[in-house]
Design a protein around this motif. Structure first.
Motif, short mmCIF file in Angstrom:
data_model
loop_
_atom_site.label_atom_id
_atom_site.label_comp_id
_atom_site.label_asym_id
_atom_site.label_seq_id
_atom_site.Cartn_x
_atom_site.Cartn_y
_atom_site.Cartn_z
N ASN A 1 0.80 -1.22 0.00
CA ASN A 1 0.00 0.00 0.00
C ASN A 1 0.84 1.27 0.00
N ARG A 2 2.13 1.11 -0.20
CA ARG A 2 3.04 2.25 -0.26
C ARG A 2 3.32 2.58 -1.72
N PRO A 3 3.29 3.88 -2.12
CA PRO A 3 3.57 4.23 -3.52
C PRO A 3 4.93 3.71 -3.97
N LEU A 4 4.94 3.17 -5.17
CA LEU A 4 6.19 2.67 -5.73
C LEU A 4 7.09 3.84 -6.11
N PRO A 5 8.37 3.76 -5.80
CA PRO A 5 9.28 4.82 -6.25
C PRO A 5 9.52 4.71 -7.75
N LEU A 6 9.41 5.82 -8.44
CA LEU A 6 9.55 5.85 -9.90
C LEU A 6 10.74 6.72 -10.30
N ALA A 7 11.40 6.32 -11.37
CA ALA A 7 12.54 7.08 -11.87
C ALA A 7 12.09 8.37 -12.55
N THR A 8 10.87 8.36 -13.09
CA THR A 8 10.29 9.52 -13.76
C THR A 8 8.85 9.68 -13.31
N PRO A 9 8.24 10.85 -13.48
CA PRO A 9 6.85 11.03 -13.03
C PRO A 9 5.87 10.05 -13.64
N THR A 10 6.15 9.59 -14.85
CA THR A 10 5.29 8.62 -15.53
C THR A 10 6.13 7.48 -16.06
N VAL A 11 5.66 6.26 -15.83
CA VAL A 11 6.36 5.07 -16.33
C VAL A 11 5.38 4.27 -17.18
N GLU A 12 5.81 3.88 -18.38
CA GLU A 12 4.96 3.13 -19.30
C GLU A 12 5.56 1.77 -19.60
N LEU A 13 4.68 0.80 -19.86
CA LEU A 13 5.13 -0.54 -20.24
C LEU A 13 4.09 -1.18 -21.15
N SER A 14 4.56 -1.77 -22.24
CA SER A 14 3.69 -2.54 -23.13
C SER A 14 3.90 -4.02 -22.85
N ILE A 15 2.82 -4.73 -22.56
CA ILE A 15 2.86 -6.15 -22.25
C ILE A 15 2.34 -6.92 -23.45
N TYR B 1 0.35 0.05 -20.65
CA TYR B 1 -0.02 0.59 -19.34
C TYR B 1 0.87 1.75 -18.95
N GLU B 2 0.29 2.62 -18.14
CA GLU B 2 1.00 3.81 -17.68
C GLU B 2 0.69 4.01 -16.21
N ILE B 3 1.72 4.21 -15.39
CA ILE B 3 1.51 4.51 -13.98
C ILE B 3 2.20 5.83 -13.66
N THR B 4 1.67 6.50 -12.65
CA THR B 4 2.22 7.78 -12.23
C THR B 4 2.58 7.71 -10.75
N GLU B 5 3.18 8.78 -10.26
CA GLU B 5 3.55 8.84 -8.86
C GLU B 5 2.33 8.63 -7.97
N GLY B 6 2.47 7.82 -6.95
CA GLY B 6 1.36 7.50 -6.07
C GLY B 6 0.78 6.12 -6.31
N THR B 7 1.23 5.44 -7.37
CA THR B 7 0.74 4.09 -7.68
C THR B 7 1.38 3.08 -6.74
N THR B 8 0.56 2.28 -6.08
CA THR B 8 1.06 1.25 -5.17
C THR B 8 1.16 -0.08 -5.92
N PRO B 9 1.88 -1.08 -5.35
CA PRO B 9 1.93 -2.41 -5.98
C PRO B 9 0.53 -2.99 -6.17
N ARG B 10 -0.34 -2.76 -5.19
CA ARG B 10 -1.71 -3.27 -5.31
C ARG B 10 -2.44 -2.61 -6.48
N MET B 11 -2.28 -1.31 -6.64
CA MET B 11 -2.92 -0.59 -7.74
C MET B 11 -2.34 -1.00 -9.08
N LEU B 12 -1.04 -1.25 -9.12
CA LEU B 12 -0.38 -1.67 -10.36
C LEU B 12 -0.95 -2.99 -10.86
#
Length: 333
Positions: free
Chosen positions: A28-42, A85-96
């Protein structure tokens, strides 16, 4: 001995509680990100372990094994959907994980305008955000063959609209959707045709609609523009429309249509050749499709631009000439 055993049990329980608390805190803790937005294509069939590694490589600053074991421990690893998919600051492992399981993809859009040609469609797709240009080296004919329509001219075959797509999708996938959309819209329009239409087939309606699209300056005039060309077809009068000649000139057209262009014979010169041109000349929208098959009840055979975006419609050549003198006096021929 019993006392030592109880102490061990207590220690183990304390460790379990501590581990559970740590796991709950991490989930439930926000994941640390290298940039404000992180994207990944699965990609389809990608393994959870590789997905975890992909997120870390993209910029999620947490150990990949930790993400992977969370995916597995949740029991939902096999429910992760392919997509972008795209995640931003504040995204937790559960939310991801929830985002990937629900298929909550990151989408981009491309807008293909009414009246554009296929060449303009291709240019817009080539510069669309995060759209893979798989058709860049393909000819128009090769694209149509790949779409299952070999030997079909591409003009008019794609519906102008705004298309949302997953980032990383291919341009040909968007074209396929636009093609199916036009097929559906054309079929729906053709079912609504008037009983006395001079058009013989749905493809004729598509061609006429493409002309109406290019000739209409104001929405309220669209059905009347359709009526003019329908009336001309009905009596065998040449359509005499500049946009078809311009289309026939292709890249030779420099923005100025000259008298010699109107006098040069060619398949798209509707001043010299009766009937419809051999193919559509643009991508018509729904309103133009309907105007082609259900034109306004008018006997008009002519129209001229008033200069404000609207047109003046006339039933006779004399009335048309008066309208030309009124609205275009002083203009070059």
């Amino acid at each position: 001995m019993r006392k030592a055993f109880m102490s061990l049990v207590i220690l183990l329980l304390a460790a379990v509680v501590a581990a559970g608390s740590a796991a709950w805190w991490w989930l439930n803790r926000p994941l640390p990100l290298a940039t404000p937005t992180v994207e990944l294509s699965i990609e389809p069939g990608e393994l959870p372990r590789d997905i975890a590694r992909g997120w870390v490589a993209a910029g999620v600053q947490t150990p990949a094994p930790l993400l992977y074991h969370w995916f597995r421990w949740s029991g939902q690893a096999r429910k992760i959907r392919a997509g972008s998919y795209e995640i931003t600051e504040g995204t937790t492992p559960r939310m991801l994980l929830l985002k990937m399981v629900q298929g909550d993809e990151s989408l981009a859009t491309v807008r293909l305008l009414e009246g554009w040609t296929f060449r303009q469609f291709r240019v817009e797709l080539a510069r669309a955000d995060a759209l893979r240009p798989t058709t860049a080296a393909m000819s128009d004919a090769q694209i149509m063959a790949a779409l299952g329509l070999p030997d079909v001219h591409p003009e008019g075959r794609f519906y102008p609209d705004t298309y949302a797509y997953s980032k990383g999708s291919t341009d040909i996938a968007v074209l396929r959707r636009a093609m199916h959309a036009m097929q559906q819209r054309l079929a729906e329009a053709w079912e609504q045709r008037t009983p006395d239409t001079p058009l013989k087939a749905a493809d004729d309606a598509l061609t006429l609609a493409s002309i109406v699209e290019k000739e209409t300056g104001r929405e309220a005039d669209r059905a009347l523009v359709g009526a003019v060309f329908t009336n001309r077809l009905r009596i065998g009068m040449p359509l005499q429309t500049d946009p078809t000649v311009i289309y026939g000139l292709g890249e030779r057209f420099d923005g100025n249509l000259r008298k010699r262009d109107l006098q040069a014979d060619g398949p798209y010169n509707t001043y010299l050749r009766p009937g419809l041109p051999p193919t559509p000349i643009s991508m018509p929208g729904k309103a133009s499709l309907l105007a082609a098959v259900r034109p306004a009840p008018s006997k008009a055979l002519y129209f001229v631009a008033r200069g404000d975006g609207s047109s003046e419609f006339s039933e006779t050549l004399d009335a048309h000439n008066r309208a030309v003198n009124k609205y275009q006096r002083g203009q070059g021929k």
